[in-house]
Structures are given as C-alpha cells and as structure tokens.
Motif scaffolding. Structure first.
Motif, short mmCIF file in Angstrom:
data_model
loop_
_atom_site.label_atom_id
_atom_site.label_comp_id
_atom_site.label_asym_id
_atom_site.label_seq_id
_atom_site.Cartn_x
_atom_site.Cartn_y
_atom_site.Cartn_z
N GLU A 97 48.92 28.57 41.27
CA GLU A 97 48.12 29.46 42.10
C GLU A 97 47.58 30.64 41.29
O GLU A 97 46.44 31.05 41.48
CB GLU A 97 48.93 29.94 43.31
CG GLU A 97 49.22 28.82 44.29
CD GLU A 97 49.97 29.29 45.52
OE1 GLU A 97 49.55 30.32 46.11
OE2 GLU A 97 50.95 28.65 45.90
N PHE A 98 48.40 31.16 40.37
CA PHE A 98 47.91 32.20 39.45
C PHE A 98 46.76 31.64 38.61
O PHE A 98 45.73 32.29 38.46
CB PHE A 98 49.03 32.65 38.50
CG PHE A 98 49.87 33.77 39.00
CD1 PHE A 98 49.43 35.08 38.88
CD2 PHE A 98 51.10 33.53 39.58
CE1 PHE A 98 50.22 36.13 39.33
CE2 PHE A 98 51.88 34.56 40.04
CZ PHE A 98 51.45 35.87 39.91
N LYS A 99 46.97 30.46 38.08
CA LYS A 99 45.97 29.83 37.21
C LYS A 99 44.65 29.64 37.96
O LYS A 99 43.58 29.94 37.43
CB LYS A 99 46.49 28.48 36.71
CG LYS A 99 45.56 27.79 35.75
CD LYS A 99 46.12 26.46 35.29
CE LYS A 99 45.11 25.80 34.38
NZ LYS A 99 45.30 24.38 34.27
N GLN A 100 44.73 29.18 39.18
CA GLN A 100 43.53 28.96 39.98
C GLN A 100 42.77 30.27 40.21
O GLN A 100 41.54 30.32 40.08
CB GLN A 100 43.92 28.34 41.32
CG GLN A 100 42.77 27.92 42.18
CD GLN A 100 43.24 27.25 43.47
OE1 GLN A 100 44.42 26.99 43.67
NE2 GLN A 100 42.30 26.98 44.35
N GLU A 101 43.50 31.34 40.50
CA GLU A 101 42.86 32.65 40.72
C GLU A 101 42.24 33.17 39.42
O GLU A 101 41.12 33.68 39.42
CB GLU A 101 43.89 33.65 41.25
CG GLU A 101 43.30 34.91 41.82
CD GLU A 101 42.45 34.70 43.06
OE1 GLU A 101 41.41 35.38 43.16
OE2 GLU A 101 42.81 33.89 43.92
N LEU A 102 42.95 33.00 38.31
CA LEU A 102 42.43 33.45 37.02
C LEU A 102 41.18 32.66 36.62
O LEU A 102 40.23 33.23 36.09
CB LEU A 102 43.51 33.32 35.94
CG LEU A 102 44.65 34.33 36.01
CD1 LEU A 102 45.76 33.95 35.05
CD2 LEU A 102 44.15 35.73 35.72
N GLU A 103 41.19 31.37 36.87
CA GLU A 103 40.01 30.55 36.55
C GLU A 103 38.80 31.00 37.36
O GLU A 103 37.68 31.03 36.84
CB GLU A 103 40.31 29.07 36.79
CG GLU A 103 41.21 28.47 35.72
CD GLU A 103 41.68 27.06 36.04
OE1 GLU A 103 41.53 26.60 37.20
OE2 GLU A 103 42.24 26.42 35.13
N GLY A 104 39.02 31.37 38.60
CA GLY A 104 37.93 31.90 39.43
C GLY A 104 37.37 33.21 38.86
O GLY A 104 36.16 33.41 38.83
#
Length: 155
Positions: free
Chosen positions: A139-146
């Motif tokens: 979930e962190f990764k997804q937010e950072l990718e955004g």
C-alpha cells in the motif's frame, strides 16, 4: 451586516446593550448610505461543529486533534509551525463553512492530505499511512508510485 432597507454593507454601531438575561448583545446600527437605523442581536454560537466518523459516530470538531496529527506526520520535517497552523485554519474553515455544521472525517482527511501533498510529500505519506490505515508495504508502494507518476507529469 447588510442594511435591511437598501442592502448596503457599511454601517456604524450607534448603541450597544447587553440583554437582561446577559445571553445576547443588542446593537443599534445606522446605515452609512441611507442613514436608516436597525437593530441586530449578537448571540454566542452554541451548536458545535461536528465531524462524522467512518462508523457513523459524530464527534465535536477539535482543531487541537488536527494539529496533533499534523505534528506527528511532520516530525523532523522542515515545515514551519505557521504552515501547519495554516492547514489547521483551512480545515477548520472547511468544517465551519458546512451548511449542515458537519463534515465527514474522510472529507476532512482528504483536505489535509491535499494540503500536505502540496508542501511536503514525506509528511503527506506519513499522514496518509495512518489516515488510510495502510496494512502493508504494498500500500505504501502504491501511494509512492502515484506520487512519482504525478511528479513526472509535472516536470
């Protein structure tokens, strides 16, 4: 205060008196355009502003609670206290401007995250991780990718 006769917004207070019960102030005003007099009453706003939690509970809006959350998210970040105070002021104004005298915590949280995203992405991620209750690293990764995608589009 608009004049009830001509709609002009400039007036002067001619006389002020406390009510007998001491729960309001009576003011005699005079319009600076048409010079007619009218009376207004000032009362303390006793109905609290509320936030509606995700489970449906209502809670009184607490600006100190908002500031505390921001301070945690911004710990050891180069943000001035005045920048955080500005976010708290904007959040409070958003709640106060609600016609129903309440906002959902999701609306309030999204507003805070939008402001944080503009000034410090690390603080934004920290706040979002708690606010959105990230369960794992994906979930962190997804937010950072955004965030990275948005930065690439800008620059």
């Amino acid at each position: 205060m608009k004049c009830p006769y001509c709609g002009f917004s400039q007036d002067k207070v001619v006389d002020s008196r406390e009510s007998k019960e001491a729960d309001s102030i009576r003011r005699r005003r005079e319009c600076e355009r048409c010079e007619k007099r009218f009376t207004t009453y000032e009362r303390i706003d006793e109905i609290p502003y509320m936030v509606v939690k995700k489970d449906g509970r209502r809670e009184k809006f607490d600006r100190q609670k908002v500031l505390s959350g921001l301070l945690h998210a911004c710990e050891k970040r180069p943000l001035s206290p005045s920048a955080l105070e500005k976010i708290v002021d904007q959040t409070e104004a958003y709640v106060v401007d609600s016609p129903e005298r309440e906002r959902t915590t999701s609306e309030v949280g999204e507003l805070i995250m939008a402001r944080l995203k503009e000034i410090d992405t690390v603080a934004y991620i920290r706040f979002a991780s708690v606010y959105r209750d990230f369960k794992d690293v994906s979930e962190f990764k997804q937010e950072l990718e955004g965030l990275l995608l948005a930065q690439r589009r800008k620059g």
